[in-house]
Write an enzyme that holds these catalytic residues in place. Structure first.
Site, mmCIF file in Angstrom:
data_model
loop_
_atom_site.group_PDB
_atom_site.id
_atom_site.type_symbol
_atom_site.label_atom_id
_atom_site.label_comp_id
_atom_site.label_asym_id
_atom_site.label_seq_id
_atom_site.Cartn_x
_atom_site.Cartn_y
_atom_site.Cartn_z
ATOM 1 N N PRO A 47 0.801 -1.219 0.000
ATOM 2 C CA PRO A 47 0.000 0.000 0.000
ATOM 3 C C PRO A 47 0.837 1.274 0.000
ATOM 4 O O PRO A 47 1.639 1.495 0.893
ATOM 5 C CB PRO A 47 -0.837 -0.116 1.280
ATOM 6 C CG PRO A 47 -0.141 -1.119 2.115
ATOM 7 C CD PRO A 47 0.632 -2.003 1.219
ATOM 8 N N GLU A 48 0.660 2.074 -1.027
ATOM 9 C CA GLU A 48 1.252 3.403 -1.095
ATOM 10 C C GLU A 48 0.096 4.401 -1.039
ATOM 11 O O GLU A 48 -1.038 4.016 -0.758
ATOM 12 C CB GLU A 48 2.059 3.566 -2.384
ATOM 13 C CG GLU A 48 3.137 2.506 -2.552
ATOM 14 C CD GLU A 48 3.930 2.665 -3.840
ATOM 15 O OE1 GLU A 48 4.065 3.801 -4.328
ATOM 16 O OE2 GLU A 48 4.415 1.663 -4.359
ATOM 17 N N LYS A 88 1.264 7.655 4.164
ATOM 18 C CA LYS A 88 0.837 6.261 4.010
ATOM 19 C C LYS A 88 0.096 5.779 5.252
ATOM 20 O O LYS A 88 -0.139 4.589 5.423
ATOM 21 C CB LYS A 88 2.048 5.349 3.778
ATOM 22 C CG LYS A 88 2.737 5.546 2.432
ATOM 23 C CD LYS A 88 3.944 4.642 2.305
ATOM 24 C CE LYS A 88 4.800 5.082 1.131
ATOM 25 N NZ LYS A 88 6.088 4.357 1.089
ATOM 26 N N HIS A 117 -2.581 -14.285 11.879
ATOM 27 C CA HIS A 117 -1.852 -13.002 11.888
ATOM 28 C C HIS A 117 -2.751 -11.810 12.205
ATOM 29 O O HIS A 117 -2.468 -10.697 11.787
ATOM 30 C CB HIS A 117 -1.129 -12.763 10.565
ATOM 31 C CG HIS A 117 -0.258 -13.904 10.152
ATOM 32 N ND1 HIS A 117 0.814 -14.314 10.906
ATOM 33 C CD2 HIS A 117 -0.306 -14.724 9.081
ATOM 34 C CE1 HIS A 117 1.396 -15.351 10.309
ATOM 35 N NE2 HIS A 117 0.737 -15.622 9.198
ATOM 36 N N ARG A 122 3.224 -10.205 7.605
ATOM 37 C CA ARG A 122 4.655 -9.900 7.658
ATOM 38 C C ARG A 122 5.035 -8.961 8.793
ATOM 39 O O ARG A 122 6.207 -8.723 9.031
ATOM 40 C CB ARG A 122 5.107 -9.321 6.312
ATOM 41 C CG ARG A 122 6.404 -9.913 5.860
ATOM 42 C CD ARG A 122 6.718 -9.538 4.434
ATOM 43 N NE ARG A 122 5.837 -10.204 3.510
ATOM 44 C CZ ARG A 122 5.923 -10.054 2.195
ATOM 45 N NH1 ARG A 122 6.839 -9.252 1.690
ATOM 46 N NH2 ARG A 122 5.117 -10.695 1.404
ATOM 47 N N ARG A 157 20.835 17.527 -3.030
ATOM 48 C CA ARG A 157 20.831 16.115 -2.622
ATOM 49 C C ARG A 157 21.585 15.253 -3.628
ATOM 50 O O ARG A 157 21.262 15.234 -4.807
ATOM 51 C CB ARG A 157 19.396 15.611 -2.470
ATOM 52 C CG ARG A 157 18.651 16.391 -1.438
ATOM 53 C CD ARG A 157 17.654 15.544 -0.693
ATOM 54 N NE ARG A 157 17.116 16.314 0.410
ATOM 55 C CZ ARG A 157 17.404 16.070 1.683
ATOM 56 N NH1 ARG A 157 18.190 15.071 2.003
ATOM 57 N NH2 ARG A 157 16.896 16.821 2.626
ATOM 58 N N ARG A 188 15.910 -1.549 -3.505
ATOM 59 C CA ARG A 188 14.583 -1.632 -4.108
ATOM 60 C C ARG A 188 14.683 -1.830 -5.606
ATOM 61 O O ARG A 188 15.494 -1.177 -6.266
ATOM 62 C CB ARG A 188 13.778 -0.354 -3.839
ATOM 63 C CG ARG A 188 13.572 -0.059 -2.384
ATOM 64 C CD ARG A 188 12.574 -1.003 -1.760
ATOM 65 N NE ARG A 188 12.647 -0.974 -0.315
ATOM 66 C CZ ARG A 188 13.366 -1.838 0.406
ATOM 67 N NH1 ARG A 188 14.049 -2.787 -0.171
ATOM 68 N NH2 ARG A 188 13.394 -1.752 1.705
#
Length: 284
Positions: free
Chosen positions: A2-3, A59, A111, A130, A165, A274
């Site tokens: 989920p984003e 999020k 879970h 998880r 950056r 990633r």
DNA sequence: ACTATTTCCTGGATGC
DNA sequence: TGCATCCAGGAAATAG
């Protein structure tokens, strides 16, 4: 995973289904990992609160709560330390977290880490195989994400985020302290639409490129929200419905497949651990 | 102050 | 069929 678009979809679904409900009592699982706040604090903060609204911040799913308990019997007692009438329940789904709304007699899934028993008899359950998800409470109602909201940030502030950056632009997009809500899928999709390679140092991007990225990011997130998010792995919304944005993915999960613009095979590299997908022809 | 890397965690996919 | 291994990734922790 989920984003922003998935969390937005889930939060809207939860708002529709549990807004106005009262949390009567709370059960929390044995394993403390998913709890960011102490279990006793979570339980005492949630119990006897009405869910005023459910919304997304970054999020995070934010439950705005307000006490419904009996008023203190006297002014003297009211002056004594009272639990705050307003509070927030913050849920981060991590990778595999889900919030289920179901009748109390529904079988408890493996879970399941937390159950809020609602006064209506229904239950709100947090299930997360998880265990990357996190539950916490904010005693006042002042939760704020660390970074800027991607759908609201204006161009000057967006440009400022990346100034100086040296980190790859992909990593900067994933940094929740800069932007809250962008994850792996939408970072890759926005970079493709902006024609920028994920490994490009953020500081080396031109104003023109960042302007394009600013627009591409908003565009891709809005489109994904409109389609109910991307259903990859096992994501479904609060009603168990799948999203459809995965059908619009142009690079994510398409390694080796032809670019939808130029036909060159999509490449995959690992950045900050990633998977990052891009077209070497269309992205520079 | 930044940046890069490691760690957590389980189910599903893969390989022998 | 069974068993070992790998992989997915958000974000906190750790190292540089």
């Amino acid at each position: 995973m989920p984003e922003l678009p998935e969390v937005e979809t889930i939060a809207r679904g939860l708002d529709r289904r549990v807004r106005g409900e009262v949390i009567a009592s709370v059960w929390l699982g044995e394993k403390p990992e998913p709890l960011k706040s102490p279990a006793a604090e979570i339980a005492s903060t949630l119990e006897r609160k009405r869910i005023e609204r459910v919304r997304r911040v970054g999020k995070h799913i934010v439950f705005d709560l307000e006490s419904v308990g009996a008023r203190p019997p006297s002014a003297a007692k009211r002056k004594a330390a009272q639990p705050p009438r307003k509070a927030q329940w913050i849920v981060h789904l991590g990778m595999t977290g889900r919030m289920l709304v179901c009748p109390a007699d529904t079988e408890i899934a493996k879970h399941t880490h937390a159950i809020a028993h609602l006064a209506s008899g229904r239950e709100l359950r947090f299930v997360d195989p998880r265990r990357f998800g996190r539950l916490s409470v904010v005693p006042q109602a002042d939760f704020a994400a660390a970074g800027a909201e991607p759908l609201e940030v204006d161009l000057p502030r967006f440009l400022e985020l990346f100034r100086g950056r040296k980190t790859p632009i992909k990593s900067a997009l994933l940094n929740q302290n800069l932007l809250s809500g962008v994850g792996n899928i939408y970072a890759d999709e926005a970079l493709f639409r902006a024609g920028i390679r994920p490994k490009r140092q953020a500081a080396t991007l031109t104003r023109e490129q960042l302007t394009k990225l600013h627009q591409a990011l908003k565009h891709v997130l809005k489109e994904a929200v409109a389609l109910g998010g991307s259903s990859v792995s096992d994501y479904v919304d609060a009603d168990g419905e799948e999203g459809f944005f995965q059908l619009r993915h142009r690079v994510y999960g398409r390694e080796g497949e032809p670019c939808l613009v130029c036909k060159k095979p999509i490449k995959r590299v690992v950045i900050a651990g990633r998977s990052s997908h891009y077209c070497s022809q269309c992205q520079k």
